[in-house]
Design a protein around this motif. Structure first.
Motif, mmCIF file in Angstrom:
data_model
loop_
_atom_site.group_PDB
_atom_site.id
_atom_site.type_symbol
_atom_site.label_atom_id
_atom_site.label_comp_id
_atom_site.label_asym_id
_atom_site.label_seq_id
_atom_site.Cartn_x
_atom_site.Cartn_y
_atom_site.Cartn_z
ATOM 1 N N UNK A 57 1.082 -1.218 0.113
ATOM 2 C CA UNK A 57 0.035 0.118 0.059
ATOM 3 C C UNK A 57 0.670 1.330 0.017
ATOM 4 N N UNK A 58 1.946 1.164 0.249
ATOM 5 C CA UNK A 58 2.926 2.438 0.455
ATOM 6 C C UNK A 58 3.406 2.461 -1.035
ATOM 7 N N UNK A 59 3.787 1.352 -1.574
ATOM 8 C CA UNK A 59 3.924 1.401 -2.993
ATOM 9 C C UNK A 59 2.805 2.030 -3.787
ATOM 10 N N UNK A 60 1.546 1.681 -3.656
ATOM 11 C CA UNK A 60 0.545 2.257 -4.073
ATOM 12 C C UNK A 60 0.286 3.495 -4.012
ATOM 13 N N UNK A 61 0.583 3.911 -3.028
ATOM 14 C CA UNK A 61 0.162 5.290 -2.654
ATOM 15 C C UNK A 61 1.282 6.280 -3.334
ATOM 16 N N UNK A 62 2.354 5.607 -3.415
ATOM 17 C CA UNK A 62 3.541 6.510 -4.015
ATOM 18 C C UNK A 62 3.484 6.496 -5.688
ATOM 19 N N UNK A 63 2.782 5.388 -6.157
ATOM 20 C CA UNK A 63 2.307 5.725 -7.774
ATOM 21 C C UNK A 63 0.955 6.293 -7.906
ATOM 22 N N UNK A 64 0.350 6.811 -6.962
ATOM 23 C CA UNK A 64 -0.855 7.591 -7.214
ATOM 24 C C UNK A 64 -2.009 6.947 -7.331
ATOM 25 N N UNK A 65 -2.093 5.899 -6.828
ATOM 26 C CA UNK A 65 -3.457 4.794 -6.925
ATOM 27 C C UNK A 65 -4.375 5.399 -5.766
ATOM 28 N N UNK A 66 -5.586 5.133 -6.168
ATOM 29 C CA UNK A 66 -6.602 5.649 -5.333
ATOM 30 C C UNK A 66 -7.367 4.477 -4.573
ATOM 31 N N UNK A 67 -7.381 3.311 -5.371
ATOM 32 C CA UNK A 67 -8.306 2.221 -4.853
ATOM 33 C C UNK A 67 -7.573 0.841 -4.861
#
Length: 409
Positions: free
Chosen positions: A98-108
């Motif tokens: 989820x830290x990776x997802x957040x750094x990639x700008x994902x929202x869901x």
């Protein structure tokens, strides 16, 4: 690069790769380009390590079980991933992704789950980070893992019961991938194990490698040496197994033993013993060993353990077994149940049914008195209480493994 590293195009030996629909090419390629840059950055490491320490409660203990040691004639340590926040190793990977997802700008976030431990971990980190979450779970697993389903819902996740196929983990994976295909721009698929298209198998293994890093440090402190003689872990898709072995792969003297789900017997047709009977094929975006028929159709797996009934295996593990670096043992349902009851009676620890397979593997091995054995307890048994109560031995509760097996209903 050593022989166990993933190649640039995502292979461990013959296994791995990225076999995906065109609509997901951009998402997977974006992750492939960025995942190592992100997880190797000081910013990520600092946040990840802080959360593992202060939120998860790491390091997890490495416990010397004097009773198991006496029983097996060697030193048996238990790596207590069951003591993590949410009750399993899954939280390590969920926080990292989820830290990776957040750094990639994902929202869901979307995820799949079998035993529910990855679903709970995903719902937990989504609550922590304020991100919406959909968890796909086979309808059969929803029934047999009800406590985890309710935990996910309390955490704010939408839990979708999948009624197709065998209504277990494979089918949950199918639906999660379909969802991802429908929302490729804003959605991150938070995969729960070392499976899926590259770079997921390598990324999950690296995020879970905190387990083996801690084992090395803890053994050095307790035994004056960083390496055991044996590492034993249960294996379905393979995330806790990958975490257990990751930092020992180049230590050739360390024997690796995988305990997979034999079900009713590896040749019974009711099994999830992929490493024992699987054939090469493609499933859920990667090439590995798959339980399939002569026409290449997936054979529905079976295990008493919801977290191990997957018809494939992570490509790293397939490579290690096929090259002889690791050994696979197919542990049947009755063996796993007996090992769980045994540990509960002699050490006061009720393991998850998945972990019980690893404990049962000890009874298949022969040790020297000087051997140091580390078994990873991937999760705790709260979620499996209904199954344990259903199969509990009748009459007086014995403590010996063979007596327990003989008294099982």
């Amino acid at each position: 690069m050593n022989q166990y590293d993933v190649t640039d195009n995502g292979y461990f030996g013959r296994y791995g790769g990225a076999y995906i629909p065109e609509i997901l090419q951009k998402c997977v390629e974006e992750l492939r380009i960025n995942y190592r840059r992100i997880i190797d950055s000081e910013d990520f490491k600092n946040e990840f390590d802080a959360l593992l320490r202060d939120y998860v409660g790491r390091p997890s203990p490495l416990y010397l079980s004097k009773n198991l040691s006496k029983l097996h004639g060697c030193k048996v340590y238990l790596k207590r991933e069951d003591l993590n926040h949410t009750g399993a190793h899954k939280i390590n990977n969920a926080i990292g992704q989820i830290l990776v997802a957040r750094r990639m700008g994902k929202k869901r976030i979307v995820a799949e789950t079998g035993a529910g431990q990855h679903g709970v971990a995903t719902a937990t980190v989504c609550a922590l980070m304020g991100m919406p979450c959909v968890v796909y779970m086979g309808a059969l697993d929803v029934q047999r893992q009800r406590p985890n389903v309710e935990k996910m819902r309390l955490l704010g996740a939408e839990v979708v019961a999948v009624k197709s196929g065998n209504q277990t983990l494979k089918d949950a994976c199918n639906e999660a991938i379909r969802d991802w295909c429908c929302h490729p721009e804003d959605t991150f698929y938070l995969i729960g194990s070392t499976m899926g298209p590259h770079p997921y198998p390598d990324m999950v293994a690296r995020l879970q490698s905190v387990i083996s890093a801690e084992i090395r440090k803890q053994l050095q402190e307790k035994e004056g040496r960083p390496t055991p003689d044996y590492l034993v872990a249960c294996i379905g898709g393979g995330s806790n197994a990958a975490g257990t072995i990751f930092n020992f792969l180049n230590d050739d003297d360390v024997k690796i033993v995988y305990a997979e789900a034999g079900g009713k017997g590896a040749e019974s047709g009711m099994t999830a013993a992929t490493l024992s009977i699987g054939q090469e094929g493609v499933l859920h975006g990667f090439r590995s060993l798959i339980i399939q028929d002569n026409d290449g159709q997936i054979v529905e797996p079976y295990s008493i353990s919801a977290g191990l009934d997957y018809p494939g295996i992570g490509p790293l593990h397939a490579h290690l077994v096929k090259t002889g670096r690791a050994q696979a043992l197919a542990i049947n349902d009755d063996e796993a149940l007996a090992a769980a009851y045994e540990l509960n009676r002699i050490d006061g620890i009720l393991p998850a049914l998945e972990s019980a397979h690893a404990l049962a593997a000890l009874h298949r091995l022969t040790f020297k008195p000087t051997d140091i054995v580390v078994v990873t307890l991937s999760g705790r048994g709260d979620k499996d209480m209904e199954t344990y109560l259903k199969h509990a031995p009748q009459g007086e509760c014995p403590t010996r493994y063979e007596d327990i097996k003989n008294n099982l209903r």
